[in-house]
Design a protein around this motif. Structure first.
Motif, mmCIF file in Angstrom:
data_model
loop_
_atom_site.group_PDB
_atom_site.id
_atom_site.type_symbol
_atom_site.label_atom_id
_atom_site.label_comp_id
_atom_site.label_asym_id
_atom_site.label_seq_id
_atom_site.Cartn_x
_atom_site.Cartn_y
_atom_site.Cartn_z
ATOM 1 N N ARG A 118 -12.686 7.113 26.074
ATOM 2 C CA ARG A 118 -12.962 5.897 25.312
ATOM 3 C C ARG A 118 -13.911 6.229 24.156
ATOM 4 N NH1 ARG A 118 -14.183 1.442 30.138
ATOM 5 N NH2 ARG A 118 -12.525 2.136 31.549
ATOM 6 N N VAL A 119 -14.017 5.330 23.243
ATOM 7 C CA VAL A 119 -14.982 5.505 22.154
ATOM 8 C C VAL A 119 -16.345 5.046 22.659
ATOM 9 C CG1 VAL A 119 -13.256 5.241 20.340
ATOM 10 C CG2 VAL A 119 -14.444 3.216 21.208
ATOM 11 N N PRO A 120 -17.423 5.608 22.161
ATOM 12 C CA PRO A 120 -18.773 5.225 22.623
ATOM 13 C C PRO A 120 -19.059 3.732 22.513
ATOM 14 C CG PRO A 120 -18.875 7.254 21.375
ATOM 15 C CD PRO A 120 -17.471 6.748 21.218
ATOM 16 N N SER A 121 -18.501 3.095 21.484
ATOM 17 C CA SER A 121 -18.756 1.663 21.322
ATOM 18 C C SER A 121 -18.182 0.853 22.475
ATOM 19 C CB SER A 121 -18.168 1.174 19.992
ATOM 20 O OG SER A 121 -16.748 1.402 19.957
ATOM 21 N N ALA A 122 -17.076 1.324 23.066
ATOM 22 C CA ALA A 122 -16.468 0.619 24.197
ATOM 23 C C ALA A 122 -17.356 0.728 25.433
ATOM 24 C CB ALA A 122 -15.082 1.186 24.489
ATOM 25 N N ILE A 123 -17.990 1.879 25.585
ATOM 26 C CA ILE A 123 -18.912 2.073 26.716
ATOM 27 C C ILE A 123 -20.120 1.152 26.556
ATOM 28 C CG2 ILE A 123 -20.422 3.721 27.884
ATOM 29 C CD1 ILE A 123 -17.461 4.236 28.360
ATOM 30 N N SER A 124 -20.667 1.120 25.338
ATOM 31 C CA SER A 124 -21.831 0.271 25.082
ATOM 32 C C SER A 124 -21.489 -1.198 25.298
ATOM 33 C CB SER A 124 -22.323 0.483 23.640
ATOM 34 O OG SER A 124 -22.766 1.808 23.459
ATOM 35 N N TYR A 125 -20.299 -1.607 24.851
ATOM 36 C CA TYR A 125 -19.893 -3.003 25.006
ATOM 37 C C TYR A 125 -19.813 -3.386 26.484
ATOM 38 C CZ TYR A 125 -16.942 -7.137 25.158
ATOM 39 O OH TYR A 125 -16.453 -8.388 25.427
ATOM 40 N N THR A 126 -19.242 -2.493 27.322
ATOM 41 C CA THR A 126 -19.110 -2.773 28.759
ATOM 42 C C THR A 126 -20.478 -2.951 29.403
ATOM 43 O OG1 THR A 126 -17.029 -1.535 28.907
ATOM 44 C CG2 THR A 126 -18.235 -1.884 30.961
ATOM 45 N N VAL A 127 -21.419 -2.064 29.044
ATOM 46 C CA VAL A 127 -22.756 -2.143 29.625
ATOM 47 C C VAL A 127 -23.478 -3.399 29.156
ATOM 48 C CG1 VAL A 127 -25.036 -1.052 29.728
ATOM 49 C CG2 VAL A 127 -22.961 0.350 29.915
ATOM 50 N N ASN A 128 -23.413 -3.666 27.864
ATOM 51 C CA ASN A 128 -24.109 -4.840 27.312
ATOM 52 C C ASN A 128 -23.571 -6.137 27.902
ATOM 53 O OD1 ASN A 128 -25.715 -3.231 25.696
ATOM 54 N ND2 ASN A 128 -24.305 -3.323 23.946
ATOM 55 N N LYS A 129 -22.246 -6.222 28.035
ATOM 56 C CA LYS A 129 -21.643 -7.433 28.596
ATOM 57 C C LYS A 129 -22.065 -7.630 30.049
ATOM 58 C CE LYS A 129 -17.277 -9.943 28.997
ATOM 59 N NZ LYS A 129 -17.617 -10.526 30.299
ATOM 60 N N LEU A 130 -22.107 -6.531 30.803
ATOM 61 C CA LEU A 130 -22.517 -6.634 32.212
ATOM 62 C C LEU A 130 -23.956 -7.107 32.311
ATOM 63 C CD1 LEU A 130 -21.866 -6.233 35.207
ATOM 64 C CD2 LEU A 130 -22.502 -3.832 34.969
ATOM 65 N N GLU A 131 -24.820 -6.554 31.470
ATOM 66 C CA GLU A 131 -26.220 -6.964 31.483
ATOM 67 C C GLU A 131 -26.355 -8.441 31.105
ATOM 68 O OE1 GLU A 131 -28.915 -3.063 30.511
ATOM 69 O OE2 GLU A 131 -27.794 -3.934 28.821
ATOM 70 N N ASP A 132 -25.586 -8.869 30.098
ATOM 71 C CA ASP A 132 -25.658 -10.271 29.662
ATOM 72 C C ASP A 132 -25.153 -11.205 30.769
ATOM 73 O OD1 ASP A 132 -26.656 -9.527 27.231
ATOM 74 O OD2 ASP A 132 -24.717 -9.585 26.197
ATOM 75 N N ASP A 133 -24.048 -10.830 31.395
ATOM 76 C CA ASP A 133 -23.470 -11.678 32.443
ATOM 77 C C ASP A 133 -24.396 -11.777 33.652
ATOM 78 O OD1 ASP A 133 -21.264 -12.127 30.885
ATOM 79 O OD2 ASP A 133 -19.996 -10.631 31.877
ATOM 80 N N LEU A 134 -25.074 -10.676 33.987
ATOM 81 C CA LEU A 134 -25.979 -10.661 35.136
ATOM 82 C C LEU A 134 -27.356 -11.226 34.778
ATOM 83 C CD1 LEU A 134 -25.223 -7.128 36.678
ATOM 84 C CD2 LEU A 134 -24.578 -9.339 37.641
ATOM 85 N N GLY A 135 -27.703 -11.130 33.486
ATOM 86 C CA GLY A 135 -29.045 -11.532 33.079
ATOM 87 C C GLY A 135 -30.075 -10.522 33.540
ATOM 88 N N ILE A 136 -29.655 -9.295 33.634
ATOM 89 C CA ILE A 136 -30.528 -8.227 34.152
ATOM 90 C C ILE A 136 -30.395 -7.009 33.252
ATOM 91 C CG2 ILE A 136 -30.947 -6.651 36.090
ATOM 92 C CD1 ILE A 136 -29.652 -8.752 37.909
ATOM 93 N N ALA A 137 -31.508 -6.350 32.990
ATOM 94 C CA ALA A 137 -31.484 -5.102 32.227
ATOM 95 C C ALA A 137 -31.169 -3.946 33.174
ATOM 96 C CB ALA A 137 -32.819 -4.879 31.533
ATOM 97 N N LEU A 138 -30.118 -3.221 32.880
ATOM 98 C CA LEU A 138 -29.732 -2.083 33.716
ATOM 99 C C LEU A 138 -30.249 -0.764 33.156
ATOM 100 C CD1 LEU A 138 -26.024 -3.093 34.465
ATOM 101 C CD2 LEU A 138 -28.063 -3.495 35.862
ATOM 102 N N PHE A 139 -30.585 -0.756 31.851
ATOM 103 C CA PHE A 139 -31.118 0.444 31.203
ATOM 104 C C PHE A 139 -32.427 0.111 30.504
ATOM 105 C CE2 PHE A 139 -26.703 1.607 31.710
ATOM 106 C CZ PHE A 139 -26.748 2.968 31.969
ATOM 107 N N ASP A 140 -33.377 1.040 30.590
ATOM 108 C CA ASP A 140 -34.648 0.913 29.887
ATOM 109 C C ASP A 140 -34.471 1.544 28.506
ATOM 110 O OD1 ASP A 140 -37.175 0.919 28.913
ATOM 111 O OD2 ASP A 140 -38.089 1.995 30.605
ATOM 112 N N ARG A 141 -34.412 0.725 27.484
ATOM 113 C CA ARG A 141 -34.133 1.215 26.134
ATOM 114 C C ARG A 141 -35.412 1.430 25.327
ATOM 115 N NH1 ARG A 141 -30.065 -1.955 27.856
ATOM 116 N NH2 ARG A 141 -27.891 -1.360 27.371
ATOM 117 N N SER A 142 -36.570 1.334 25.979
ATOM 118 C CA SER A 142 -37.843 1.531 25.264
ATOM 119 C C SER A 142 -38.129 3.011 25.033
ATOM 120 C CB SER A 142 -38.998 0.904 26.053
ATOM 121 O OG SER A 142 -39.171 1.567 27.308
#
Length: 299
Positions: free
Chosen positions: A31-55
């Motif tokens: 897959r393209v990297p943007s597709a991976i990022s989209y999947t992770v971001n959508k999951l985090e938004d749907d759960l309302g939980i941060a799965l990765f520490d981006r700091s």
């Protein structure tokens, strides 16, 4: 309520954690990297939980993200196993084969065969049970077993296929220091009845129980298997008939002694292997074929 945690999302998180980057996970999943990022971001938004520490310079899983990856891997593994099970079932392979062995037989040859089977078909579970006398047939009739080995007598109905394994000879034996050895041979029933008989209890639950070698008025010690009967007779607790193929070493060492009896009735049993006619399982067919080839080693 539909969970936002999909199998695809779990596969993405698993790949990111293993490859330690979004880009490498994208390469593995084609897959393209943007597709991976989209999947992770959508999951985090749907759960309302941060799965990765981006700091940090490099995104790292949070404690919740780590938990989700670890539990998700169990789900992915179970899904893969379920898929495989469905395919093997569709191809005629059983998920589990239940083998019942009569106590009269040595288990080692069957264990050797099971080890060979596992090398070829490691995904199929094998369940081995032990029964005595009518209990072996009872296990097949009641549906607790797919294959019985070492059963005696004819099938209870025409629903079963049968293969004869051969005859087992029984001899009357006592421990080397048992009082019966001093009695004049051949022994009469009246002399034998003075001593307890060691008998194996029929393990049948539904079919009529069976027994063999009992004399009227003789006391008995009842045990659960042929192995326990041999142990009891070696200790001199009682007397009785034993299958000669199970006590060869004890006879050779002199621990058990064969005594002659006045009664000359035939003491042997024809053993068989049996299974249901309508069972078309490939694992069953494999064992039936291989046991037919090795039948002589069982007795």
């Amino acid at each position: 309520m539909t969970s936002p945690i999909t199998l695809d999302a779990l596969k993405v998180l698993d790949a990111i954690e293993r490859k330690k980057s979004f880009a490498a996970a994208a390469d593995e999943l084609f897959r393209v990297p943007s597709a991976i990022s989209y999947t992770v971001n959508k999951l985090e938004d749907d759960l309302g939980i941060a799965l990765f520490d981006r700091s940090k310079r490099k995104a790292e899983l949070t404690s919740v993200g780590i938990m989700l990856v670890e539990q998700g891997r169990l789900i992915l593994k179970a899904t893969d196993e379920l898929t495989h099970m469905a395919k093997q079932s569709a191809e005629g392979w059983e998920l589990e084969l239940r083998i019942c062995i009569d106590s009269i037989l040595l288990f080692q040859p069957i264990y050797t065969l099971i080890a060979q089977f596992q090398q070829e078909y490691p995904w199929i579970n094998i369940r081995v049970t032990e029964e005595v006398f009518g209990g072996t047939w009872d296990a097949l009739v009641a549906g607790r077993s797919d294959l019985i080995i070492g059963a005696t007598g004819e099938p209870y109905n025409s629903d079963f296929s049968l293969y004869k394994l051969g005859n087992v000879d029984f001899v009357f034996v006592v421990a080397k220091d048992h009082a019966l050895i001093k009695e004049q041979q051949p022994l009469s029933n009246e002399i034998i009845k003075k001593y307890p008989s060691v008998v194996v209890a029929d393990s049948s639950r539904n079919l009529p129980g069976r027994s063999a070698g009992l004399l009227d008025g003789q006391s008995r010690i009842t045990v659960s298997s042929i192995e326990k009967k041999i142990e009891a007779q070696l200790l001199g607790l009682g007397v009785g008939f034993l299958p000669i193929h199970r006590i060869k070493s004890q006879l050779e060492s002199g621990q058990l002694v064969i005594l002659a009896l006045e009664t000359t009735e035939n003491r042997n049993s024809e053993l068989c292997m049996a299974w249901r006619n309508d069972n078309q399982g490939k694992a069953l067919a494999w064992f039936v074929s291989n046991i037919q080839q090795m039948a002589v080693k069982l007795i």
